[in-house]
Every structure is written in structure tokens, then in C-alpha cells.
Design an enzyme around this catalytic site. Structure first.
Site, PDB file in Angstrom:
ATOM      1  N   ARG A  99      -5.723  -7.871   6.545  1.00 33.92           N
ATOM      2  CA  ARG A  99      -5.783  -6.638   5.946  1.00 33.92           C
ATOM      3  C   ARG A  99      -4.497  -6.181   5.563  1.00 33.92           C
ATOM      4  NH1 ARG A  99     -11.405  -3.341   7.701  1.00 33.92           N
ATOM      5  NH2 ARG A  99     -12.777  -4.960   7.175  1.00 33.92           N
TER       6      ARG A  99
ATOM      7  N   GLY B 254      -4.540  20.391   7.216  1.00 37.26           N
ATOM      8  CA  GLY B 254      -4.554  19.786   5.807  1.00 37.26           C
ATOM      9  C   GLY B 254      -3.758  20.644   5.013  1.00 37.26           C
TER      10      GLY B 254
ATOM     11  N   GLU C  54      -9.418  16.618  -7.107  1.00 36.55           N
ATOM     12  CA  GLU C  54     -10.107  17.371  -7.678  1.00 36.55           C
ATOM     13  C   GLU C  54     -10.412  16.903  -9.002  1.00 36.55           C
ATOM     14  OE1 GLU C  54      -8.760  18.990  -4.182  1.00 36.55           O
ATOM     15  OE2 GLU C  54      -7.631  18.267  -5.773  1.00 36.55           O
TER      16      GLU C  54
END
Length: 574
Positions: A350, A419, A479
């Protein structure tokens, strides 16, 4: 440093910090803290004056993260403190040792409507390890010692401490006999060692497990060699997190980051080392981790008992891992070798596929480059200078998703478990000042950059040799994607196509705007040679990040990710 016969409160603060090895204090000046400000300068502590108090605390946190020592911010009263609260809260959630100092109106003016009169302590107490207003000059040394100890995690989690002082307290003289040397000098605290019974239980769990998985976090930072030795001995898969990137080399055979979901679901023993089971690890839910047992090692209580306490060892991680290896003797682990090899091979495959995908990512319909092309260019530039021991700071919402997967370095900083986007520029400045012999690169989205963009002025004024790279897609793109898919329209999430390079040049910084992927290598080379520097890189808004697809934007009810949320619902329903 010898003590004069008598000092005022501000001078005691400055001497205390100097005695404890503080080289820099990040702050923004103001009348209520001016005595401290001038006293710091008098003892040779460098003041890095910033443009916003939030950035000052972010910078103090970055220094603490990189050095393991106390980071210090100095902010003035009232709005100075309220501006700093986001930074304080980020340090609180990140468990970073930061001391925030502030001022208050003189005692005779308290509660009379004085300028910037505010009960700061009530505001910050929920997000600090210790918070006090020091009104009595004689208590200044004692309160400093206590705040320092709490911030460094003596007896609990590390995190921010807060002290403020009425200005007349800072100017008041303190008799020399009260300033005890045991309060003013650094103390050596012995590292906690695990109980032998706990070590024996851990050995039994680790060496009888068929599919152990080790996950590290903040608390493992001082245990890198011992962690590598444990992985060498067990041969099991390992997952890092943003809190501990670089602790184990990327090429270590245990690294299985690309197999994170499968490894978490198939392991029969989860070993957390200084790592909370927060939203990034599905709260340790059986819906994700199945029937796995948990072994948790940490010297901070919050890294042991949240969500899935399991078998817990409250002791220094380095001491604990060393004790486990010693107690195991010649015992052979009962590892499912085929499973471990499958995790390794899956990770390698990967990773190679990702590298190819980064370089081959197509341009968007708007003709702009894919963010992965920028990530690939940064990756190549960082890999080409191993002798510079790069420090990589990643920031943003949408762009962070691309950067988190594609970028790696010996040392990395990011918005952390809170965050708290917008940390990139101040983290990068502090990193460049704290580690001037290393190359510091900030990779940030344009939305996150805007929070503290004015601090490029600070970088120029203080000659902080940082390279800031802004991925500019003129949007809060996670968003935008959520609104488009979920609501069918976009509201208040587009930004104007600002020329961030022009702004940087206005502050005297080397800056370029880059629109084509083929121009990136040259622009990166020039910017690295002329730091501080900024590259404003135009990327397409068509790219959809993994975080945009995962559910982080629309906030599922039970788990942070949509797939985890579905698994949690199914598990709860039996």
C-alpha cells in the site's frame, strides 16, 4: 546565578525561569506584565514578541513538544488572557508542559472597574493543571515552583499551568531569606519503576498473544529505544499516531500504518504505550477491536483508564519496557508469524501504491494540481536532506488529510487530539528558533494558515528560518464537500483566492506563488535557500480527501467515522 539581598516579584520570576533553563519566552507586551517583560530581558531570556496571544501559547507548546522542557508564554491581562485560551486549551488536551504567566490590576484597584480587570483564574481553571492569582509577594517563589511541578506532570498528567500577578505584587520587594534556594532551583525527580508483579503479568500477556499490536502515543516519546527493542523482540505490527510520529523509523519491519484498520480488527492484544483511546482509536470499542485484550502502559493516569482500562501499568514507559524485556529472558513469543508478515507485506504494498498515486494524481477540472502532487514534492524535498533532520509541521482540515498520509519525517507536529487547526505557523516559528540546526517545514491548508497568518511578521522580525507551504484551494474544502453531498448547496465555506505570497512579501519574506506541479522543485529549492520563506501553491478544489469521505465532517452519533459508526451500531444491536 546568585541572589541579591532583595528582589521584586518580577525579578524573582525571571531568575526562576533562568535557573530552570528557559531560553525563550513567547508573548505580547502590555502594562500589567511590563515588570516581568523587562526583568526577563535583564537576565538574558529572549522575548519572542508575537502578534496574537494564542500564537504565543502555541509557540510555547511547540518548544515543549520538541525539547521535553517547559514552554513559557507571557500574556497581558484581560483580552490578552482571553486571546490565549485557545492555545491553553490545546496544550491541556495535548498534555503539553506549558507555563502561562499574566498580570492583573494592582491590588488596591481590584473589583473597582480597573482597566482589564477580570477573574482570569475562573476562566482557565478547567483547562489547566494549576491556576492561581499570586497576590502576596512572599509567595511568588512557592507558587512558581508548584506551577512548574504541575505543568511537568509531577503526580499527574503534564499540561498547562497558569499564574497571574497584580502589578503592584510584581513591583513589591521580597526579603531575600524568603526566597529559598530549594524553591528556585531545578529538582531531579526519579522516574517511576513498575512493580515486579505488573511486569510479570505484562510478560505473560505479550509472549502468549498470537496477534499483539503495539500503538504508541505522547507518553512513549522518552521510550523510543526501548520501544524499538520490544518490537524487535516480539516481531509484531506497530502503529504510530500523530503524537509519536518518528519514534520508530518508517522502515522498521514492524511498521504497519497502511494496515491500520485490519490490524486493529484482527489483533488479540492491544498494547498502548502512553496513548489515550480517544476518537482516533475508536474509543477502544469492541465493535472495532473485537475480543482483543488491552495492556496499557503509561506514567500519566489519563493514558491508562479511559474507555478500556485493561491491564494497566502506571510507571515510566521506558523503565517498564526495559523491565519487561529483562523479565522475559529467553522466552519465545507465541506470534502468529503469517499474520504479522501479512501486515508487513500489506503495508509495503500500500505504501508503494500511495507513492505512485501521489506523483500521478491528475489535475482538477479547474486545471490546478492535485494536493497529492504538492505532498509528493514536499516528500521528495524532505527525503533529500536527511542530514538536516527535518521537522515537519502539518496543519489544516482537508489538506491535513492528504499530508498525514503522504508525509513523514523524523519529527512531526500537527493539530493534535484537540483538532486545533491554525497551529502550523506558530509551531513552525518556535521549532525553527528552538532547533536552528534543523530544517523546519510547515505544510498547511489555506484556511488553517489564515488563523495565524500575521505571525509571518514574527518569523521575519526574529529571523526564524522556517519554510511555510500553503496549499491554496480557496475553501474550507471538507465542509464544502459535506454541504454539497449532504445538503445540496454550499453556504459560507468558500474563501477568496487570496495571494498569500504577496502578503508574505509585504512583510519582507521570500515568497513565491506556484501554479504548476513542474515548477515545485525549483520553488522549493529557492525557498529552502532563503528562509524564512513562503510558497503559495494553487491546488484543485476537486480533490476529495479521505477525511472528507470518512464522516468527520458530518459527525456521526456514536463514532467519529461513518464505517466505525455502522460497526458500533451493529455491535450494540447484537
Amino acid at each position: 546565578m546568585t541572589s541579591p539581598a532583595e528582589e521584586n516579584g518580577a525579578a524573582i520570576i525571571a531568575r526562576f525561569l533562568a535557573n530552570h533553563g528557559v531560553a525563550r519566552v513567547y508573548g505580547l507586551c502590555g502594562g500589567h506584565i511590563m515588570p516581568i517583560w523587562m526583568a526577563l530581558d535583564a537576565v538574558g531570556i529572549r522575548i519572542v514578541d508575537v502578534r496574537d496571544e494564542r500564537a504565543a501559547v502555541h509557540m510555547a507548546q511547540a518548544e515543549a513538544e520538541l525539547t521535553g522542557r517547559l514552554g513559557v508564554a507571557l500574556v497581558t491581562a484581560g483580552p490578552g488572557l482571553t486571546n490565549a485560551i485557545t492555545g491553553i486549551t490545546n496544550a491541556h488536551v495535548s498534555r503539553a508542559p506549558v507555563l502561562v504567566l499574566s498580570g492583573a490590576p494592582p491590588r488596591p484597584q481590584e473589583n473597582r472597574g480597573a482597566l482589564q480587570d477580570l477573574d482570569h483564574v475562573q476562566l482557565v481553571r478547567p483547562v489547566t493543571r494549576y491556576a492561581r492569582t499570586v497576590r502576596e509577594p512572599a509567595l511568588v517563589p512557592q507558587e512558581l515552583a508548584e506551577a512548574f511541578a504541575r505543568a511537568m506532570g509531577e503526580g499527574g498528567d503534564p499540561g498547562p499551568s497558569y499564574l497571574d500577578f497584580p502589578t503592584d505584587t510584581l513591583r513589591a520587594q521580597v526579603p531575600a531569606p524568603i526566597v529559598l534556594s530549594e524553591l528556585m532551583q531545578p529538582r531531579v525527580i526519579a522516574r517511576s519503576v513498575p512493580h515486579p508483579d505488573s511486569v510479570s503479568r505484562a510478560v505473560e500477556l505479550l509472549f502468549s498473544a498470537r496477534r499483539p499490536l503495539v500503538i504508541s502515543g505522547r507518553g512513549a516519546r522518552g521510550a523510543g529505544p526501548q520501544l524499538v527493542a520490544l518490537l524487535d523482540r516480539l516481531g509484531c505490527p506497530y502503529l504510530d499516531t500523530g503524537e509519536s510520529r518518528g519514534l520508530v523509523p518508517d522502515d522498521h519491519p514492524s511498521v504497519a500504518a497502511a494496515m491500520r484498520g485490519q490490524a486493529m480488527g484482527e489483533a488479540d492484544l492491544i498494547v498502548t504505550i502512553g496513548r489515550r483511546l480517544d476518537f482516533q482509536l475508536a474509543y477502544g470499542s469492541p465493535a472495532i477491536f473485537g475480543e482483543a485484550r488491552f495492556l496499557r502502559i503509561a506514567d500519566a493516569p489519563s493514558e491508562l483508564r479511559d474507555n478500556r482500562p485493561g491491564t494497566a501499568i502506571l510507571a515510566d514507559p521506558a523503565e517498564t519496557l526495559a523491565a519487561i524485556l529483562a523479565a522475559a529472558g529467553n522466552r519465545t513469543p507465541d506470534l502468529d508469524g503469517a499474520w504479522a508478515e501479512a501486515m508487513r507485506e500489506g503495508h509495503r504494498a500500500r505504501s508503494l501504491k500511495l507513492q505512485a498515486a501521489l506523483r500521478g494524481a491528475p489535475d482538477g477540472t479547474d486545471g490546478r494540481m492535485h494536493p497529492n502532487r504538492l505532498v509528493a514534492a514536499i516528500r521528495d524535498a524532505v527525503a533529500a536532506m536527511p542530514e538536516a533532520r527535518p521537522i515537519l509541521v502539518t496543519d489544516g482540515g482537508d489538506f491535513l488529510s492528504f499530508a498525514r498520509v503522504g508525509l513523514s519525517a523524523e519529527t512531526m507536529l500537527d493539530p493534535g487530539p484537540f483538532g486545533c487547526i491554525g497551529v502550523g505557523v506558530p509551531y513552525g516559528i518556535a521549532a525553527a528558533l528552538a532547533a536552528p540546526d534543523r530544517t523546519v517545514v510547515v505544510a498547511t491548508g489555506d484556511g488553517a494558515f489564515g488563523f495565524n497568518a500575521i505571525e509571518i511578521d514574527t518569523a521575519v522580525r526574529h529571523a526564524a528560518p522556517v519554510l511555510i507551504i500553503v496549499a491554496n484551494n480557496a475553501a474550507w474544502q471538507i465542509e464544502v464537500h459535506d454541504q454539497t453531498v449532504t445538503h445540496g448547496r454550499v453556504v459560507g465555506t468558500r474563501l477568496q483566492e487570496a495571494d498569500h505570497a504577496a502578503m508574505a512579501r509585504a512583510f519582507g519574506m521570500h515568497a513565491e506563488r506556484v501554479a504548476r506541479a513542474e515548477d515545485l522543485p525549483g520553488a522549493l529549492a529557492r525557498a529552502l535557500a532563503h528562509r524564512p520563506a513562503l510558497l503559495d501553491v494553487l491546488v484543485t478544489a476537486d480533490a476529495v480527501s479521505s477525511d472528507a469521505k470518512s464522516g468527520l465532517a458530518w459527525v456521526p452519533d456514536l463514532q467519529p467515522l461513518e464505517t466505525w459508526d455502522r460497526a458500533e451500531r451493529a455491535w450494540r444491536e447484537g
